[in-house]
Write a protein that holds these residues in place. Sequence first.
Motif: not given
Length: 375
Positions: A269, A276, A281
């Motif tokens: 991811y 991030w 997700d």
Amino acid sequence: MIKTLFKPSLLLSALLCLVSTEVRAGFDFGPYPAGASPEEVGKRVTQRFIGNDYRTFGKTGILHYVETCTWYGALTFAQRSNNIDLTAQLVARYQPLFGERAKAVPPPFNVDYSIFGALPLELFIQTRDARYLTPGLYQADQQWGLHSGQVTLSPEAQEAISKGLSWHTRLWIDDMYMITMLQTQAYRATGDRKYLDRAADEAVYYLERLQQPNGLFHHAPDVPFFWSRGNGWFAAGMSELLLRLPPQHPQRASILASYQKMMAALLKYQSEDGMWRQLIDGPDSWKESSGTGMFTFAFITGVKNGWLDAETYGPAARKGWLALVGQINPDGAVRDVCEGTNKKNDRQYYLDRLRIVGDLHGQAPVLWCATALLR
């Protein structure tokens, strides 16, 4: 007094543990672009921290857990970079807590308060000044002792007590760092194996209850979202614990396997730019700095110690570090940091969290990463 606390056999065991678990792996994280080396970045962020007053829980005046976590990171960075001046300033910053600011020391009533003990324990580890040992061990021991009666035990805490775990257990992913870090610090300070065993047992319990098949963690059993910073606390907590667990410890293999499973999911991811997202997700979610810093710390630590494949995770760790550095303003303030966040079973709640500049939730992981890069 000190002689009774530090038995030669315990100290030898602790030192052997450190030697056996800190193994350098073959990946060169440098060279760094101008201004992006861990020495430069760590110094800038530490100086900003020193220049500010204590961060507290609002009007209570009690030290906030992010004050502790940032201070710890600054101390480890100063030590690893051999910056004696920074270390002296960070030690001096504690002195009011022995006197006029003593009421700022958190009572051991919950997980967010007790992590404070990790700070005086680090100061003891670095200075060997016994004044720091007492407040640190008090917090560590109270975390497993009988609760004060000033709080109501949750069902989660009651179940944990029945299993020999901490009464601070609440099954939020943040706790993986707050509980295990304090106990691990107590082990480092004393060499007493009971503290390490507590940390490992607590970690396994949280792993069994919260880790999902994809390797990531829900914020809590009743909140099925992969919140970045919450997962970051878990990633950082496992990394710190694995640094101290000797190869023969009965819980190490399962903790390491869960760590590696999580790291594989995080690798999937990570954005092309190294960041991030607020919901890991969620492609519709904004890119967030505190989680990025914590995941990068876990990657760096894993590569440095041979827990992760260097060819796969080394470039990802470097990319994460450079992305994080790109989030730091000239004055040392980190941008795009999620505000303090309670749990809520509402996906939009996480997407709508404010992005803050300079919050210690974002400053601390930068210092952890700088330290890890210098190990």
